[in-house]
Design a protein around this motif. Sequence first.
Motif, PDB file in Angstrom:
ATOM      1  N   VAL A  15       0.844  -1.198   0.000  1.00  0.00           N
ATOM      2  CA  VAL A  15       0.000   0.000   0.000  1.00  0.00           C
ATOM      3  C   VAL A  15       0.884   1.254   0.000  1.00  0.00           C
ATOM      4  CG1 VAL A  15      -1.556   1.348   1.490  1.00  0.00           C
ATOM      5  CG2 VAL A  15      -2.044  -1.059   1.038  1.00  0.00           C
ATOM      6  N   ASN A  16       1.911   1.245   0.839  1.00  0.00           N
ATOM      7  CA  ASN A  16       2.741   2.454   0.946  1.00  0.00           C
ATOM      8  C   ASN A  16       3.634   2.656  -0.275  1.00  0.00           C
ATOM      9  OD1 ASN A  16       2.378   4.050   3.579  1.00  0.00           O
ATOM     10  ND2 ASN A  16       2.169   1.901   4.166  1.00  0.00           N
ATOM     11  N   LEU A  17       4.083   1.561  -0.885  1.00  0.00           N
ATOM     12  CA  LEU A  17       4.864   1.724  -2.119  1.00  0.00           C
ATOM     13  C   LEU A  17       3.978   2.260  -3.233  1.00  0.00           C
ATOM     14  CD1 LEU A  17       7.236  -1.403  -2.345  1.00  0.00           C
ATOM     15  CD2 LEU A  17       7.840   0.955  -1.767  1.00  0.00           C
ATOM     16  N   ALA A  18       2.755   1.724  -3.333  1.00  0.00           N
ATOM     17  CA  ALA A  18       1.831   2.199  -4.366  1.00  0.00           C
ATOM     18  C   ALA A  18       1.503   3.665  -4.147  1.00  0.00           C
ATOM     19  CB  ALA A  18       0.563   1.353  -4.366  1.00  0.00           C
ATOM     20  N   ALA A  19       1.307   4.047  -2.877  1.00  0.00           N
ATOM     21  CA  ALA A  19       0.987   5.451  -2.578  1.00  0.00           C
ATOM     22  C   ALA A  19       2.190   6.345  -2.860  1.00  0.00           C
ATOM     23  CB  ALA A  19       0.539   5.590  -1.125  1.00  0.00           C
ATOM     24  N   ALA A  20       3.383   5.841  -2.592  1.00  0.00           N
ATOM     25  CA  ALA A  20       4.593   6.628  -2.840  1.00  0.00           C
ATOM     26  C   ALA A  20       4.828   6.793  -4.342  1.00  0.00           C
ATOM     27  CB  ALA A  20       5.804   5.950  -2.187  1.00  0.00           C
ATOM     28  N   ALA A  21       4.408   5.800  -5.134  1.00  0.00           N
ATOM     29  CA  ALA A  21       4.596   5.871  -6.581  1.00  0.00           C
ATOM     30  C   ALA A  21       3.594   6.826  -7.229  1.00  0.00           C
ATOM     31  CB  ALA A  21       4.446   4.480  -7.189  1.00  0.00           C
ATOM     32  N   GLU A  22       2.595   7.252  -6.439  1.00  0.00           N
ATOM     33  CA  GLU A  22       1.521   8.133  -6.908  1.00  0.00           C
ATOM     34  C   GLU A  22       0.705   7.488  -8.018  1.00  0.00           C
ATOM     35  OE1 GLU A  22       3.331  11.998  -7.220  1.00  0.00           O
ATOM     36  OE2 GLU A  22       3.437  12.137  -5.040  1.00  0.00           O
ATOM     37  N   ALA A  23       1.044   7.713  -9.302  1.00  0.00           N
ATOM     38  CA  ALA A  23       0.250   7.055 -10.340  1.00  0.00           C
ATOM     39  C   ALA A  23       0.686   5.596 -10.445  1.00  0.00           C
ATOM     40  CB  ALA A  23       0.426   7.757 -11.667  1.00  0.00           C
ATOM     41  N   SER A  24      -0.147   4.693  -9.928  1.00  0.00           N
ATOM     42  CA  SER A  24       0.221   3.274  -9.923  1.00  0.00           C
ATOM     43  C   SER A  24      -1.036   2.417  -9.807  1.00  0.00           C
ATOM     44  CB  SER A  24       1.149   2.972  -8.734  1.00  0.00           C
ATOM     45  OG  SER A  24       0.448   3.185  -7.528  1.00  0.00           O
ATOM     46  N   PHE A 158       1.575  -2.985  -8.157  1.00  0.00           N
ATOM     47  CA  PHE A 158       2.014  -3.595  -6.896  1.00  0.00           C
ATOM     48  C   PHE A 158       1.031  -4.710  -6.549  1.00  0.00           C
ATOM     49  CE2 PHE A 158       3.612   0.683  -7.029  1.00  0.00           C
ATOM     50  CZ  PHE A 158       4.936   0.537  -6.638  1.00  0.00           C
ATOM     51  N   ILE A 159       1.528  -5.936  -6.478  1.00  0.00           N
ATOM     52  CA  ILE A 159       0.663  -7.087  -6.199  1.00  0.00           C
ATOM     53  C   ILE A 159       0.831  -7.501  -4.743  1.00  0.00           C
ATOM     54  CG2 ILE A 159       0.087  -9.463  -6.847  1.00  0.00           C
ATOM     55  CD1 ILE A 159       1.386  -8.865  -9.604  1.00  0.00           C
ATOM     56  N   ASP A 160      -0.259  -7.358  -3.997  1.00  0.00           N
ATOM     57  CA  ASP A 160      -0.268  -7.750  -2.584  1.00  0.00           C
ATOM     58  C   ASP A 160      -0.714  -9.216  -2.549  1.00  0.00           C
ATOM     59  OD1 ASP A 160      -0.380  -7.745   0.147  1.00  0.00           O
ATOM     60  OD2 ASP A 160      -1.864  -6.134   0.337  1.00  0.00           O
ATOM     61  N   CYS A 161       0.241 -10.117  -2.300  1.00  0.00           N
ATOM     62  CA  CYS A 161      -0.032 -11.562  -2.396  1.00  0.00           C
ATOM     63  C   CYS A 161      -0.727 -12.102  -1.156  1.00  0.00           C
ATOM     64  CB  CYS A 161       1.277 -12.331  -2.549  1.00  0.00           C
ATOM     65  SG  CYS A 161       2.043 -12.126  -4.144  1.00  0.00           S
ATOM     66  N   PHE A 265       9.551   5.249   2.364  1.00  0.00           N
ATOM     67  CA  PHE A 265       8.964   4.413   1.311  1.00  0.00           C
ATOM     68  C   PHE A 265       9.359   4.897  -0.088  1.00  0.00           C
ATOM     69  CE2 PHE A 265       6.324   2.846   4.793  1.00  0.00           C
ATOM     70  CZ  PHE A 265       6.386   1.485   4.546  1.00  0.00           C
ATOM     71  N   SER A 266       9.574   6.227  -0.250  1.00  0.00           N
ATOM     72  CA  SER A 266      10.005   6.715  -1.562  1.00  0.00           C
ATOM     73  C   SER A 266      11.397   6.174  -1.867  1.00  0.00           C
ATOM     74  CB  SER A 266      10.036   8.238  -1.607  1.00  0.00           C
ATOM     75  OG  SER A 266       8.743   8.729  -1.380  1.00  0.00           O
ATOM     76  N   SER A 267      12.230   6.148  -0.838  1.00  0.00           N
ATOM     77  CA  SER A 267      13.585   5.653  -1.059  1.00  0.00           C
ATOM     78  C   SER A 267      13.556   4.141  -1.331  1.00  0.00           C
ATOM     79  CB  SER A 267      14.458   6.048   0.139  1.00  0.00           C
ATOM     80  OG  SER A 267      15.143   4.959   0.649  1.00  0.00           O
ATOM     81  N   LEU A 268      12.655   3.407  -0.628  1.00  0.00           N
ATOM     82  CA  LEU A 268      12.491   1.968  -0.890  1.00  0.00           C
ATOM     83  C   LEU A 268      12.007   1.757  -2.327  1.00  0.00           C
ATOM     84  CD1 LEU A 268      12.430  -0.988   0.085  1.00  0.00           C
ATOM     85  CD2 LEU A 268      10.155  -0.557   1.015  1.00  0.00           C
ATOM     86  N   LEU A 269      11.072   2.605  -2.743  1.00  0.00           N
ATOM     87  CA  LEU A 269      10.536   2.504  -4.102  1.00  0.00           C
ATOM     88  C   LEU A 269      11.644   2.706  -5.143  1.00  0.00           C
ATOM     89  CD1 LEU A 269       8.056   2.300  -6.008  1.00  0.00           C
ATOM     90  CD2 LEU A 269       7.824   4.778  -5.796  1.00  0.00           C
TER      91      LEU A 269
END
Lengths: 286, 122
Positions: A15-24, A158-161, A265-269
């Motif tokens: 969720v946080n990576l998707a939110a950090a990526a903005e358009a995703s 982003f696939i949340d398994c 999370f932006s840096s992780l992304l």
Amino acid sequence: MLSGKGGTGKTLVSVNLAAAAEASTYLDCDVEEPNGYLFFKPENIQEEEVHIRIPKVDGKLCSGCRKCVDFCRFNALAFIKNQLMVFEDICHSCGGCILLCPEKALAEKEKIIGKVQKGASEEVTVYTGILNTGEPSGIPIIKKLLDENKHETEKITFIDCPPGSACIVMESIKGADYCVLVAEPTLFGVHNLDMVYELVRLFKKPFGVVLNKCLGLDGENPSEKFCLEKGIQILGRIPFDHELGKLNSNAEIAVRKSEGYRTIFSSLLETVKREVQHEAASNSKR
Amino acid sequence: MKIAIPVDEKSLESNVCVSFGRAPCFLIYDTETKESVFLDNSAAANKGGAGIKAAQIIVDNEAGTLLTPRCGENAANVLKLAGIKIYKTRDISVKKNIDDLSSGRLSLLDEIHPGFHGRGGN
């Protein structure tokens, strides 16, 4: 995003990576208990039912040869008192019995097993797969989710398994370009990490690990030790932190509420994106 | 009348198996001829639907009565359609349960559990 058990932080990270990526795009493949939507609170929801095909018997045509009964490895059929019984909740919808029946006494009928929802949360397209309670397999729902999104090539998905390493997880990662394994800093966490580590290697997927719930610099982390021993890439560390715990349990997206977590999370992304590009580049050279 | 009992071993001295669908074998005991036949339960190691297949085996061997400590919903539905009566075992000994049935000391199994579908490995 995958992990060997529930509660390690797959949803937190996805969720946080998707939110950090903005358009995703965010796909919640944990169809037995999807919870990503609780954070995203998507709007303009479109819904579609997911069907499977199960056998329907025509008693007048059935000769009682039992070919279907003997074939079904899930034992979804029984032949009792000259009557073929179909256990719909046991059937895995393989269609084998229908193909085998020499009398054409079995036909297909549709059964609803759940649904997929699509909505928007800021710039994130949120897909949620929901399996009805008691259904044996969520795989048809995951296939539908992945199919809905297959034309998306511009934005990151982003696939949340689902937790674990069973068929349902294999289906979720089949088309993935990169796998992020989320791990807890415990011995049990190492065991669970090892399960998904074996799975992604079996699938020959490039992967890295996010260490979640890290207890400061001097805190022991068996999962980190495992990564170092196996030479596994550590993508990032998320602290075991009161603020994050509070945001998460209030169903808030940390990236959207806290500057500090937006940075983490932006840096992780960026790290994940770099790894994916690196993999893509080394693959094209091969 | 033929009685079916899930058993741990192929012997009249065996214990009653705690599970019906996953029992390693079944005893089919004929109360008239006093004959005992032991059958392998080919469903024991099946991935799913063991109760259904086990019940099919009981039906195919023409037992009219099943003595078991427990029985799942799907198996019970198969047995019901076949008109097989299910009694709850009172004791771990196979012999004792056969005696208890003939002296009317066993009661019908009224608790049918909903099964363990999908649990213990997907």
